[in-house]
Design a protein around this motif. Structure first.
Motif, PDB file in Angstrom:
ATOM      1  N   ILE A 274      39.253  29.491  21.565  1.00 30.02           N
ATOM      2  CA  ILE A 274      40.019  30.703  21.855  1.00 30.02           C
ATOM      3  C   ILE A 274      39.215  31.625  22.763  1.00 30.02           C
ATOM      4  N   LYS A 275      37.915  31.718  22.502  1.00 31.99           N
ATOM      5  CA  LYS A 275      37.051  32.563  23.328  1.00 31.99           C
ATOM      6  C   LYS A 275      37.018  32.056  24.764  1.00 31.99           C
ATOM      7  N   LEU A 276      36.912  30.742  24.955  1.00 25.81           N
ATOM      8  CA  LEU A 276      36.869  30.167  26.300  1.00 25.81           C
ATOM      9  C   LEU A 276      38.199  30.366  27.022  1.00 25.81           C
ATOM     10  N   LEU A 277      39.303  30.085  26.348  1.00 27.61           N
ATOM     11  CA  LEU A 277      40.610  30.235  26.992  1.00 27.61           C
ATOM     12  C   LEU A 277      40.899  31.698  27.312  1.00 27.61           C
ATOM     13  N   SER A 278      40.400  32.612  26.492  1.00 29.17           N
ATOM     14  CA  SER A 278      40.562  34.028  26.797  1.00 29.17           C
ATOM     15  C   SER A 278      39.765  34.414  28.033  1.00 29.17           C
ATOM     16  N   ALA A 279      38.576  33.800  28.196  1.00 29.28           N
ATOM     17  CA  ALA A 279      37.722  34.123  29.341  1.00 29.28           C
ATOM     18  C   ALA A 279      38.334  33.668  30.658  1.00 29.28           C
TER      19      ALA A 279
ATOM     20  N   SER B 291      41.741  33.089  31.136  1.00 25.58           N
ATOM     21  CA  SER B 291      43.139  33.482  31.304  1.00 25.58           C
ATOM     22  C   SER B 291      43.266  34.557  32.379  1.00 25.58           C
ATOM     23  N   GLY B 292      44.325  34.492  33.140  1.00 24.81           N
ATOM     24  CA  GLY B 292      44.567  35.480  34.187  1.00 24.81           C
ATOM     25  C   GLY B 292      43.775  35.255  35.453  1.00 24.81           C
ATOM     26  N   LEU B 293      43.046  34.142  35.570  1.00 28.26           N
ATOM     27  CA  LEU B 293      42.233  33.884  36.756  1.00 28.26           C
ATOM     28  C   LEU B 293      42.912  32.926  37.737  1.00 28.26           C
ATOM     29  N   ASN B 294      44.184  32.592  37.469  1.00 30.02           N
ATOM     30  CA  ASN B 294      44.940  31.688  38.353  1.00 30.02           C
ATOM     31  C   ASN B 294      44.154  30.402  38.584  1.00 30.02           C
ATOM     32  N   ARG B 295      43.729  29.809  37.468  1.00 28.18           N
ATOM     33  CA  ARG B 295      42.944  28.564  37.456  1.00 28.18           C
ATOM     34  C   ARG B 295      41.615  28.676  38.179  1.00 28.18           C
ATOM     35  N   GLY B 296      41.158  29.885  38.422  1.00 28.63           N
ATOM     36  CA  GLY B 296      39.877  30.111  39.074  1.00 28.63           C
ATOM     37  C   GLY B 296      39.990  30.669  40.472  1.00 28.63           C
ATOM     38  N   LEU B 297      41.179  30.644  41.057  1.00 29.20           N
ATOM     39  CA  LEU B 297      41.379  31.157  42.416  1.00 29.20           C
ATOM     40  C   LEU B 297      41.114  32.658  42.501  1.00 29.20           C
ATOM     41  N   ALA B 298      41.313  33.369  41.378  1.00 24.78           N
ATOM     42  CA  ALA B 298      41.106  34.816  41.378  1.00 24.78           C
ATOM     43  C   ALA B 298      39.816  35.209  40.659  1.00 24.78           C
ATOM     44  N   ALA B 299      38.911  34.259  40.454  1.00 26.47           N
ATOM     45  CA  ALA B 299      37.697  34.534  39.687  1.00 26.47           C
ATOM     46  C   ALA B 299      36.641  35.240  40.530  1.00 26.47           C
ATOM     47  N   SER B 300      36.037  36.265  39.946  1.00 22.35           N
ATOM     48  CA  SER B 300      34.902  36.946  40.564  1.00 22.35           C
ATOM     49  C   SER B 300      33.607  36.311  40.061  1.00 22.35           C
ATOM     50  N   GLU B 301      32.482  36.778  40.563  1.00 22.44           N
ATOM     51  CA  GLU B 301      31.200  36.260  40.094  1.00 22.44           C
ATOM     52  C   GLU B 301      31.016  36.533  38.606  1.00 22.44           C
TER      53      GLU B 301
ATOM     54  N   TRP C 173      46.762  15.807  31.129  1.00 24.21           N
ATOM     55  CA  TRP C 173      45.970  17.008  30.883  1.00 24.21           C
ATOM     56  C   TRP C 173      46.284  18.061  31.948  1.00 24.21           C
ATOM     57  N   LYS C 174      46.401  19.299  31.507  1.00 23.24           N
ATOM     58  CA  LYS C 174      46.688  20.411  32.417  1.00 23.24           C
ATOM     59  C   LYS C 174      45.399  21.173  32.710  1.00 23.24           C
ATOM     60  N   LEU C 175      45.113  21.377  33.986  1.00 25.85           N
ATOM     61  CA  LEU C 175      43.944  22.155  34.388  1.00 25.85           C
ATOM     62  C   LEU C 175      44.231  23.638  34.191  1.00 25.85           C
ATOM     63  N   VAL C 176      43.388  24.312  33.421  1.00 26.18           N
ATOM     64  CA  VAL C 176      43.548  25.756  33.229  1.00 26.18           C
ATOM     65  C   VAL C 176      42.464  26.546  33.946  1.00 26.18           C
ATOM     66  N   TYR C 177      41.391  25.850  34.372  1.00 28.79           N
ATOM     67  CA  TYR C 177      40.327  26.571  35.067  1.00 28.79           C
ATOM     68  C   TYR C 177      39.442  25.600  35.825  1.00 28.79           C
ATOM     69  N   SER C 178      39.081  25.992  37.056  1.00 34.10           N
ATOM     70  CA  SER C 178      38.073  25.285  37.845  1.00 34.10           C
ATOM     71  C   SER C 178      37.209  26.332  38.529  1.00 34.10           C
ATOM     72  N   SER C 179      35.911  26.266  38.280  1.00 30.24           N
ATOM     73  CA  SER C 179      35.010  27.234  38.903  1.00 30.24           C
ATOM     74  C   SER C 179      34.986  27.075  40.418  1.00 30.24           C
ATOM     75  N   ALA C 180      35.268  25.874  40.921  1.00 28.14           N
ATOM     76  CA  ALA C 180      35.206  25.630  42.367  1.00 28.14           C
ATOM     77  C   ALA C 180      36.363  26.278  43.111  1.00 28.14           C
ATOM     78  N   PHE C 181      37.453  26.586  42.419  1.00 30.66           N
ATOM     79  CA  PHE C 181      38.585  27.216  43.098  1.00 30.66           C
ATOM     80  C   PHE C 181      38.261  28.635  43.554  1.00 30.66           C
ATOM     81  N   SER C 182      37.171  29.206  43.053  1.00 29.87           N
ATOM     82  CA  SER C 182      36.793  30.553  43.488  1.00 29.87           C
ATOM     83  C   SER C 182      36.403  30.566  44.963  1.00 29.87           C
TER      84      SER C 182
ATOM     85  N   ARG D 143      30.620  33.738  35.485  1.00 36.08           N
ATOM     86  CA  ARG D 143      29.527  33.768  34.516  1.00 36.08           C
ATOM     87  C   ARG D 143      30.061  33.748  33.088  1.00 36.08           C
ATOM     88  N   LYS D 144      31.076  34.565  32.809  1.00 39.09           N
ATOM     89  CA  LYS D 144      31.626  34.624  31.454  1.00 39.09           C
ATOM     90  C   LYS D 144      32.257  33.295  31.053  1.00 39.09           C
TER      91      LYS D 144
END
Length: 278
Positions: A83-88, A90-100, A133-142, A104-105
């Motif tokens: 739950i902690k990971l999925l909360s971290a 969420s809202g990042l558009n699979r990583g496309l909207a992720a900041s530095e 499997w559904k991708l919910v996050y990729s750090s490389a999409f940033s 880290r989080k």
């Protein structure tokens, strides 16, 4: 004083005991302990709290001992960390909207779950890979490209490309490993956007206990939406002699966490991906 764990006294003994002596006996004990000084037939009923407390007696007093609190189970811990990971992420558009800071989080939350889960053994848990499997996050999409840490088409520039859902379809029997990407391609006005699904077909093999190597075979592009009636287009694999060195058609990654509904992988270029079963 008799132990509360001894057999009850005969009923005749209780009948002959005077109320005065019983009152005097009870007055010698603190109020909180009197419940266990009742006649034995009543003590059994009054002191039975279904293991909520434990009654003990000695020569001078009756004490209550709370049972030790059980430690959280591994499933409870993993569930909380998931739950902690999925909360971290969420809202990042699979990583496309992720900041530095977002990167880290997400990485810290993933490491906590990886540590709690322990080493992954794909040889023993191969069946857990099976499915879509559904991708919910990729750090490389940033990096704002669809290729992640590898070269790929940009998003939101001269030719707007909107990334839809991304899936991985794994068949442990045929060794098929397909990356499925839903895309919306922008078109000049007044033409509507073109919706397509690209399936990048691979074969996979295991490397050690937790590593996987995938080898690209072909790409299939299928229009969806209003143009779904059009036939699919297969784009074959480019021969190795004409393939750029930066795109060998294969890749390696390690599965760092795996259970029945969540999977974490770390790629050969440091890419963190989080999947949930679809």
């Amino acid at each position: 004083m008799a132990s509360v764990l001894q057999s009850p006294l005969p009923l005749s003994h209780h009948r002959t005991s005077s109320s005065k002596s019983a009152s005097t006996s009870l007055s010698n004990f603190p109020t909180t302990h009197r419940i266990c000084n009742l006649p034995a037939l009543h003590r059994r009923r009054s002191c039975d709290f279904k293991n909520d407390v434990i009654c003990q007696s000695s020569s001078g007093e009756v004490t209550f001992i709370e049972p030790p609190k059980s430690a959280p189970s591994k499933d409870d811990l993993d569930g909380s960390l998931k739950i902690k990971l999925l909360s971290a992420v969420s809202g990042l558009n699979r990583g496309l909207a992720a900041s530095e800071d977002d990167l880290r989080k997400a990485d810290e939350a993933a490491k906590e779950l990886e540590t709690a889960g322990g080493p992954v053994d794909l040889l023993a848990d191969m069946d857990k890979l099976q499915g879509r499997w559904k991708l919910v996050y990729s750090s490389a999409f940033s990096s704002r490209t669809l290729g992640g840490s590898r070269p790929g088409p940009p998003t939101g520039r001269l030719l707007p490309i909107t990334l839809g859902q991304v899936f991985q379809r794994i068949d442990v029997f045929s060794k098929d490993f397909d990356n499925i990407v839903e895309l919306e391609l922008g078109a000049p006005w007044p033409l509507p956007p073109l919706e397509v699904t690209a399936t990048l077909a691979h074969k996979f093999e295991l490397i050690g206990s937790s590593g996987m190597k995938i080898t690209f075979e072909k790409t299939t592009v299928k229009t969806t939406g209003n143009l779904s009636q059009l036939p699919a287009l297969d784009i074959p694999r480019i021969p190795d002699g004409f393939r750029p060195q930066s795109n060998t058609g294969s890749g390696e990654f390690e599965v760092t966490y795996l259970d029945s509904d969540t999977r974490i992988t770390r790629g050969d270029r440091g890419e963190l991906r989080v999947f949930v079963i679809a």
